[in-house]
Design an enzyme around this catalytic site. Structure first.
Site, PDB file in Angstrom:
ATOM      1  CD  GLU A  98      -3.086  -0.998   2.289  1.00  6.64           C
ATOM      2  OE1 GLU A  98      -2.988   0.190   2.923  1.00  6.64           O
ATOM      3  OE2 GLU A  98      -3.808  -1.805   2.379  1.00  6.64           O
ATOM      4  CG  HIS A 152      -4.481   1.419   6.618  1.00  2.00           C
ATOM      5  ND1 HIS A 152      -4.464   0.526   5.223  1.00  2.00           N
ATOM      6  CD2 HIS A 152      -5.225   0.867   7.363  1.00  2.00           C
ATOM      7  CE1 HIS A 152      -5.491  -0.026   5.490  1.00  2.00           C
ATOM      8  NE2 HIS A 152      -6.141   0.066   6.692  1.00  2.00           N
TER       9      HIS A 152
END
Length: 275
Positions: A98, A152
């Site tokens: 990511e 995150h």
């Protein structure tokens, strides 16, 4: 009048007359070319970008690394206000990597520094926090320079990762100054952070940090009621000149049904004003 022209005019008016910066964080849920190939979803994302002076996006999963630049290009095709972006390196322990990305209004904000936390000793973070130092250039506002740290967390490691964010803050503050925002999908509720776990989290108990999104806020699109997404500020100026945070219910704002909403994301953006 074309609706996109109207949106652009409204954004231009807001820029000229708005005093604070509107800053957001949004987990776009597996953002990549598949999502960019859905015009209705892209239209909603463009509208949301146009609301913000800075919008930090999480869960960019795009091995080609073309989805975010394409989104910003589409925003700029429809806006008289120029938007730029910065993006982190791809990170993650598995093949599912990511990135964090920041889209910002370049007439009000510029990037001074970028920094990805070197999580090499203990490997606490699934996706190493990414910090960008911004400077306000529009001549308005009290706070001119601040750091925005994106995170995150891995859901199953949420307590450990959130607990380590004060170390990330200390590292960033030593390099670029104490005024900072830590934002993103903390997975900070429900099954991932138990009620008794909060006392184990330094950033929760340390008075240097102010949480703008409380545990009673629902940041999820689904029927769950979880405050996964958070905004936390530190440093005198960021704490003093920040509004309380809120959730942007884009489904209500744009008249979307459940299917249309979930096609965009399973999270709502969280946001606040910096004066």
């Amino acid at each position: 009048m074309n609706r996109w022209v109207f949106v652009t005019l409204l954004a231009t008016f807001s820029e000229a007359h708005a005093y604070p910066l509107l800053i957001g964080a949004f987990n776009v849920q597996i953002f990549g070319q598949s999502k960019m190939n859905k015009p209705d979803v892209v239209n909603i994302l463009i509208k949301m970008v146009l609301r913000y002076d800075i919008l930090m996006i999480q869960e960019i999963r795009d091995s080609t690394q073309t989805a975010l630049p394409e989104l910003v290009d589409k925003v700029n095709q429809l806006s008289w206000i120029r938007y730029n972006f910065v993006v982190s390196k791809r990170s993650g322990r598995t093949s599912s990597k990511e990135q964090y990305g920041y889209i910002y209004r370049s007439s009000r904000i510029r990037v001074i520094n970028e920094y990805q936390y070197p999580d090499t000793d203990n490997d606490v973070f699934e996706r190493e926090p990414y910090s960008v130092q911004f400077e306000r250039i529009d001549g308005q506002g009290y706070q001119t320079k601040f750091n925005y740290i994106a995170i995150h967390t891995k859901p199953d490691d949420a307590v450990a990762e959130i607990d380590a964010l004060d170390d990330v803050y200390d590292d960033v503050a030593a390099k670029y100054g104490e005024d900072a925002l830590i934002g993103g999908d903390f997975n900070a509720d429900c099954n991932y952070v138990c009620k008794t776990c909060w006392q184990q989290i330094d950033m929760w108990t340390d008075p240097r940090f102010t949480w703008l999104i409380g545990s009673d806020v629902d940041t999820t699109v689904s029927s769950t009621d979880c405050a996964y997404d958070r905004l936390v500020v530190a440093g005198f100026s960021m704490t003093y000149y920040s509004s309380l945070g809120s959730v942007f219910r884009f489904d209500l704002a744009y008249g979307l049904n459940s299917y249309e909403t979930k096609a965009v994301s399973d999270h709502y953006p969280v946001e606040f004003y910096l004066y």
